[in-house]
Structures are given as C-alpha cells and as structure tokens.
Design a protein around this motif. Structure first.
Motif, short mmCIF file in Angstrom:
data_model
loop_
_atom_site.label_atom_id
_atom_site.label_comp_id
_atom_site.label_asym_id
_atom_site.label_seq_id
_atom_site.Cartn_x
_atom_site.Cartn_y
_atom_site.Cartn_z
N LEU A 189 0.83 -1.20 0.00
CA LEU A 189 0.00 0.00 0.00
C LEU A 189 0.86 1.26 0.00
N ARG A 190 0.32 2.30 -0.60
CA ARG A 190 0.98 3.59 -0.67
C ARG A 190 0.03 4.69 -0.17
N GLU A 191 0.62 5.79 0.24
CA GLU A 191 -0.18 6.92 0.72
C GLU A 191 -0.79 7.66 -0.47
N SER A 192 -2.00 7.24 -0.89
CA SER A 192 -2.72 7.90 -1.96
C SER A 192 -4.18 7.49 -1.87
N HIS A 193 -5.08 8.45 -2.12
CA HIS A 193 -6.50 8.10 -2.11
C HIS A 193 -7.00 7.77 -3.51
N VAL A 194 -6.17 7.92 -4.54
CA VAL A 194 -6.52 7.46 -5.88
C VAL A 194 -6.28 5.95 -5.93
N PRO A 195 -7.31 5.14 -6.23
CA PRO A 195 -7.20 3.68 -6.07
C PRO A 195 -6.02 3.05 -6.77
N GLU A 196 -5.76 3.41 -8.05
CA GLU A 196 -4.68 2.76 -8.78
C GLU A 196 -3.30 3.16 -8.28
N ARG A 197 -3.22 4.21 -7.47
CA ARG A 197 -1.94 4.62 -6.91
C ARG A 197 -1.75 4.14 -5.47
N ALA A 198 -2.81 3.66 -4.88
CA ALA A 198 -2.76 3.27 -3.47
C ALA A 198 -2.10 1.91 -3.26
N GLU A 199 -1.81 1.21 -4.37
CA GLU A 199 -1.20 -0.10 -4.26
C GLU A 199 -0.25 -0.31 -5.42
N VAL A 200 0.93 -0.83 -5.11
CA VAL A 200 1.91 -1.21 -6.13
C VAL A 200 2.38 -2.62 -5.83
N ARG A 201 2.90 -3.27 -6.84
CA ARG A 201 3.41 -4.63 -6.68
C ARG A 201 4.92 -4.58 -6.75
N ILE A 202 5.55 -5.22 -5.78
CA ILE A 202 7.00 -5.26 -5.71
C ILE A 202 7.45 -6.71 -5.53
N ALA A 203 8.74 -6.94 -5.71
CA ALA A 203 9.28 -8.28 -5.51
C ALA A 203 9.03 -8.72 -4.08
N ALA A 204 8.64 -9.96 -3.91
CA ALA A 204 8.28 -10.46 -2.58
C ALA A 204 9.45 -10.36 -1.60
N LEU A 205 10.69 -10.55 -2.09
CA LEU A 205 11.84 -10.49 -1.20
C LEU A 205 12.13 -9.09 -0.74
N ALA A 244 -11.31 13.20 -5.23
CA ALA A 244 -10.84 14.35 -5.99
C ALA A 244 -9.44 14.08 -6.54
N PRO A 245 -9.06 14.78 -7.61
CA PRO A 245 -7.71 14.60 -8.16
C PRO A 245 -6.64 15.04 -7.15
N GLU A 246 -5.46 14.46 -7.27
CA GLU A 246 -4.31 14.87 -6.46
C GLU A 246 -3.55 15.93 -7.25
N TRP A 247 -3.72 17.18 -6.84
CA TRP A 247 -3.17 18.28 -7.64
C TRP A 247 -1.65 18.24 -7.74
N TRP A 248 -0.99 17.57 -6.76
CA TRP A 248 0.47 17.51 -6.80
C TRP A 248 0.98 16.42 -7.75
N HIS A 249 0.03 15.56 -8.25
CA HIS A 249 0.40 14.52 -9.21
C HIS A 249 -0.30 14.71 -10.56
N ASP A 250 -1.58 15.06 -10.53
CA ASP A 250 -2.39 15.07 -11.74
C ASP A 250 -2.18 16.36 -12.54
N ARG A 251 -2.45 16.24 -13.83
CA ARG A 251 -2.35 17.39 -14.72
C ARG A 251 -3.54 18.32 -14.52
N PRO A 252 -3.40 19.60 -14.83
CA PRO A 252 -4.56 20.52 -14.74
C PRO A 252 -5.69 20.04 -15.65
N GLY A 253 -6.90 20.16 -15.17
CA GLY A 253 -8.05 19.71 -15.93
C GLY A 253 -8.51 18.31 -15.62
N THR A 254 -7.79 17.58 -14.74
CA THR A 254 -8.21 16.24 -14.36
C THR A 254 -9.53 16.31 -13.60
#
Length: 488
Positions: free
Chosen positions: A363-379, A437-447
């Motif tokens: 899990l990652r600190e983000s309320h946008v669903p596709e950014r709230a989780e990433v997959r990494i190597a299990a080790l 809502a969009p994350e203004w520090w990541h998303d482009r204007p107009g999102t």
C-alpha cells in the motif's frame, strides 16, 4: 609476482615494457633481469645496451589489474578483508585469522604454497602495519614475521626504497646520504618536517615512516563490509560439487546465528577454485530466518550454476542482512502461525523462478485507487512501509479502468443499465457515491473528479463503478463511466 607456465626459462632475463614519455620503459622484470640490475622505470633502450640478451614483451596492464582484482577475492580464503596494493601486490588483514592455520608462520607457508599452485612466485611478510609489511615483503628476508615492538628494529636495516616514496624523493634522500630507513629515523624530526612540510604523501618520508611504525593510521579499507557470520569447509582435495557439504555448513551458520540471537535474510555461497578464480551463488528470504533445513533447500536448484573450473578446495557460507530475531511462542498444541508457511513458499518459488517471478502488493499513501497499491518483488516487501485505509475496496482492481456504455442513468446515482464487455447489466441495488478528488500535486490541470459506486446487477455480480466528471464542471464534455474493480 611473476607468472610462470609456458613462458621462457627463468634463466633468461625477461622484462615487460610499457609506453613512457620518451619511449618504452621497463614495467616489470623477472628475477634474472633484476639480478642483472635491470631497474623498473628505466628506458628499454638503456637496459638493452646494458644487457643485449634481454627479452622484451609488452605488458597488458589492464589485464594484469583485472587478474589481480580476481586474486583479491580468491585470497579471502585466509581472511575476510583483502585489497589490491598497487599493480603487483595484495594486502590482507589477518587479524584473528592466523590461529586457524596453525600460527602466522604456517599461514605464510600456506599462502606461498597455494600461490605457487597457481603458477605465481611471491614474496610475503607479516607485520602490524601496511607500510611495514610492504617493506619487509620486498626488501626483507624470506617470510619475515614482525611483532609490534620489533617494527623499528627490523625496518631500520632496509633500504629507504621500502618507504613507498616516489623516484624524485628517493633520489634526494640518497644524495643526502640517507640510504636506509634507519638513517631516516636518526634524522631529527623537526628537520624532516621543515624540508617536506608541503610534500604529498608519496613525497613525504616522515608521513611514510609514521605509517610504517604505526604512528599514523593506514587501515585496510576493503570494498566489502567484513562478514559478521561466516563458516567454511576446507577440502583435502579439489571437488566439483559442493552439495554434500551444504547441510553441515547451514547447520554451523544457523547455530552461530542462534547463539547471537540473530537471523538473516541473505546467504552467500562462495567456492574458491584451484585456478585462482571465485564463483558465487546467492539466495534470499522474505523473512528473517535461521532454519538450516529451509536455507539449504534454497540452494537446491542453484548449485548447478556454479562453474567449478578444475575443481575447488574451499567453500564458505556467509550471512548478510543480519537482524535481531523476535522469538515467538508457538501454540499450545505445537502448531505455528500460517504466515510462516507462506514465507517458506515464497522463498522456494523465488529461488526456483527468480526474484521477479513472485510479487506482493504494498500500500501507498494515496487516495486514488490505482496509486494506493503497487506490486514489488516479494523479497523486497520487508523493506517497504504500508499505508492503512478504512474504505472498503474490491478484491480485484483492474489494471486499467474499462469504459462502459450507459443506457440509462439515475440522477446523482449510478446507471440503471449499462453495457460492459458486450453484456447488458441492470443495477439491482447500489451504495455510494464516494467522491475522490484529483491529487493536484500529481495530476495534470483539468483532471476531473470521480464518484465511485458499489453496484449489484441482476445476476448478483458486485462491481465498482465510477463516474468521471460532472455536468457543466468546465473540465470537459459529458461525464464518462468506467468499471474499476470487482467485489467478492
């Protein structure tokens, strides 16, 4: 050191040459050439005039350095810290290792024997400092051993060349009549300080003398960290397969870890080949462990990747990423937690298929669903930090949201019917919306913002939909609808 083998006889003077400022110069000379006063750094033309039968070949300096670097790793059969010393030497920090070979004298004999089996002639010495060992190995008797209180006495009779100074400084000292290290020691310290106060290290006899005598520190700065837990198996004859020795090595290493209350995440198996090369096999675990049976099993499909060459006579097993083990009590019925079996499975799959074949979500600190989780190597999962969300999320999130065709929409609610993957779905019940809502520090204007709904269709399938944008929000046309995930 001189390479022997199919080369010319040792009775023939042979030198290696390299390009200098005024033509080829002597880079190295064999023993016969040195006896004929063929000096390193001299012009080839001058030395050829002195010794007409001198044989000359050009040096492969880059190849020599690469071979010496491999020899640095091979020399770790005697101690964990070894470094290259210039273009023709090795420095080994044998602190605490000599007793494993029967003492310092026996250790030097062992080193000379093993190097001779590689076709290398060597001169070596044992001393408390780098500088003293360098001088004694090159200008002292055969295999000298110097105690800490004997350094000044044993260095005193050696030529001043033993101080590792450049040519101009050596010439100056000889013109001043200072031909031995003892003569330099007898000069008042203040006089040397005044004369060489602005000199660099290789041109300052006072600093070099202090290094040799241990007054100025010169540690063996190895490129690797000294291993904290390591075991080895010395073999009477070269072998080609380390498998029979792995169980005992894992047992010894895990016993040492258990006595220290530690566990490890990585193991490094190293075999020292008789041809002077080294081969490695590394394994890793997803959790701290000191289970010898499990660690041994991780090598099962990897040992065959070792290139044995003409055989190897030393095997070492070293633990890294060592951490404190938190001892947990097992259940009263003798059972253990199920997650332990999961980590063992992850380790076995990773060892068999590679580190990239097994991944885990983080899990990652983000309320946008596709950014709230990433997959990494299990080790690598143990090094990550996870964020916690209190919102219910689907068990499966699509890699890319899939757009749907809306047939009829409820005002401020989800579609009453929609087409997804060529099938028509009628919404039986729903809950929401959850506005993101969009994350203004990541998303482009107009999102555009999103309104998420949990819906259930007429067949009981539970989907996660969202509407992108609002009517007349000034950021595009009509809102668009997407399926983003599925619930159980």
């Amino acid at each position: 050191m001189e390479r022997q083998g199919s080369a010319l006889s040792d009775d023939i003077p042979l030198v290696l040459a390299r390009e200098g400022q005024h033509g080829p110069v002597i880079h190295a000379a064999n023993r016969t050439a040195r006896h004929l006063r063929i000096a390193t750094g001299s012009r080839v033309v001058d030395m050829k005039a002195i010794c007409p039968e001198l044989q000359i070949e050009y040096a492969d300096q880059s190849g020599d350095r690469a071979a010496l670097d491999r020899l640095v790793l091979w020399a770790r059969r005697w101690c964990p810290w070894t470094v290259r010393d210039g273009d023709n030497g090795l420095i080994l920090d044998t602190t605490g290792s000599a007793h494993l070979f029967g003492g310092e004298a026996a250790m030097l004999v062992e080193m000379e024997t093993q190097l001779s089996l590689l076709g290398l002639t060597s001169r070596m010495a044992m001393a408390p400092t780098w500088g003293a060992a360098w001088a004694l190995a090159r200008f002292g008797p055969v295999r000298p051993i110097c105690a800490a209180d004997e350094t000044a006495i044993k260095l005193g009779a050696l030529p001043v060349s033993g101080l590792r100074l450049d040519g101009d400084t050596l010439l100056l000292l000889q013109r001043l009549g200072l031909k031995t290290i003892g003569a330099v020691m007898d000069v008042p310290r203040l006089s040397l300080t005044r004369r060489f106060v602005k000199a660099t290290l290789t041109a300052n006899p006072l600093m070099r003398l202090d290094q040799a005598l241990g007054k100025l520190a010169e540690p063996v700065a190895s490129v690797d960290t000294k291993p904290q837990f390591s075991v080895q198996s010395r073999l009477a004859e070269p072998i080609f397969d380390p498998t029979p020795y792995l169980p005992e090595l894992c047992e010894k290493l895990c016993d040492a870890l258990e006595q220290a209350g530690m566990g490890c995440r990585r193991l490094h198996l190293t075999v020292y080949r008789t041809d002077g090369d080294v081969s490695h096999v590394d394994v890793a675990t997803s959790a701290i462990t000191r289970d010898p049976v499990h660690l041994h099993s991780l090598f099962r499909d990897k040992v065959e990747r070792i290139n044995p060459g003409f055989g190897f006579d030393l095997i070492t097993l070293t633990a890294s990423d060592v951490e404190q083990v938190q001892v947990a009590q097992t259940h009263l019925d003798g059972g253990v937690d199920d997650d332990l079996h999961l980590t063992l499975l992850v380790d076995r799959l990773t060892a068999k298929f590679g580190a990239r074949a097994v991944s885990c979500p983080v899990l990652r600190e983000s309320h946008v669903p596709e950014r709230a989780e990433v997959r990494i190597a299990a080790l690598a999962g143990h090094t990550q930090t996870a964020a916690v969300t209190t919102k219910e999320r689907p068990i499966r999130l699509l890699d890319q949201p899939e757009e749907i065709g809306v047939l009829y929409a409820v005002p401020e609610g989800p579609p009453a019917q929609f087409v997804w993957r060529r099938q028509t779905h009628r919404v039986a019940r729903y809950s929401g919306p959850e506005r993101i809502a969009p994350e203004w520090w990541h998303d482009r204007p107009g999102t555009r913002l999103r309104d998420y709904f949990k819906v259930e269709d007429q067949a009981g399938r539970r989907l996660w939909l969202y509407r992108e944008g609002l009517h007349e929000d000034g950021r595009g046309g009509d809102p668009r609808w997407f399926v983003h995930g599925m619930f159980a």
